[in-house]
Design an enzyme around this catalytic site. Structure first.
Site, short mmCIF file in Angstrom:
data_model
loop_
_atom_site.label_atom_id
_atom_site.label_comp_id
_atom_site.label_asym_id
_atom_site.label_seq_id
_atom_site.Cartn_x
_atom_site.Cartn_y
_atom_site.Cartn_z
N ASN A 154 75.36 19.09 40.54
CA ASN A 154 76.53 18.27 40.79
C ASN A 154 77.23 18.78 42.04
O ASN A 154 77.36 19.98 42.25
CB ASN A 154 77.50 18.34 39.61
CG ASN A 154 76.86 17.83 38.33
OD1 ASN A 154 76.14 16.84 38.35
ND2 ASN A 154 77.10 18.52 37.23
N HIS A 211 75.26 25.56 42.03
CA HIS A 211 74.43 25.88 40.86
C HIS A 211 73.57 24.69 40.50
O HIS A 211 73.89 23.55 40.83
CB HIS A 211 75.30 26.27 39.66
CG HIS A 211 76.33 25.25 39.29
ND1 HIS A 211 77.53 25.13 39.96
CD2 HIS A 211 76.35 24.29 38.34
CE1 HIS A 211 78.25 24.15 39.43
NE2 HIS A 211 77.55 23.61 38.45
#
Ligand code: AMP
Length: 117
Positions: free
Chosen positions: A90, A103
């Site tokens: 995201n 991440h």
């Protein structure tokens, strides 16, 4: 601008606990605290980077390649290579990014279907 006090920076520094799956000097993989599937692992490089674009643009290609090669190592270690998995990153407001350290989510262990994270 990278926030040195974000949760994942604290996890990298050992100031916050996590359930480690794999770690070396460059990367860390650990269980998501709020899993959306049977297997839900987060993977982070240890360099300071807010999101995917910053990671890819700011850092040497060896660092970037090493991170994604370690994703493959972890997928093997988790035993989800044959059954399948989903990798998500995201980014920004529209991407719904909550933690401002780049991440990836690795989801698996069951059919993910339309679940997104
Ligand atoms: P994102 O929306 O991509 O930024 O997702 C951040 C993820 O970090 C979410 O799935 C959270 O459940 C997860 N998370 C937040 N804090 C922790 C923590 N202390 N340990 C493990 N996972 C966390």
């Amino acid at each position: 601008m990278y926030d040195d006090n974000n949760i994942f920076a604290k996890i990298i520094d050992g100031k916050m606990p996590c359930k480690k799956i794999y770690e070396d000097k460059d990367v860390l993989f650990f269980e998501d605290i709020n899993p959306v599937s049977k297997v839900h692992i987060l993977g982070i490089p240890k360099v300071k980077c807010v999101d995917f674009s910053e990671f890819v643009l700011k850092y040497d290609q060896n660092i970037v390649a090493n991170f994604f090669q370690k994703v493959e190592v972890v997928i093997e270690k988790l035993g989800i290579k044959e059954s399948g998995f989903r990798i998500i990153s995201n980014s920004g407001a529209d991407g719904g990014q909550e933690v401002p350290h780049f991440h990836i989510h690795i989801l698996g262990g069951e059919k993910i279907g339309s679940k997104i994270r």
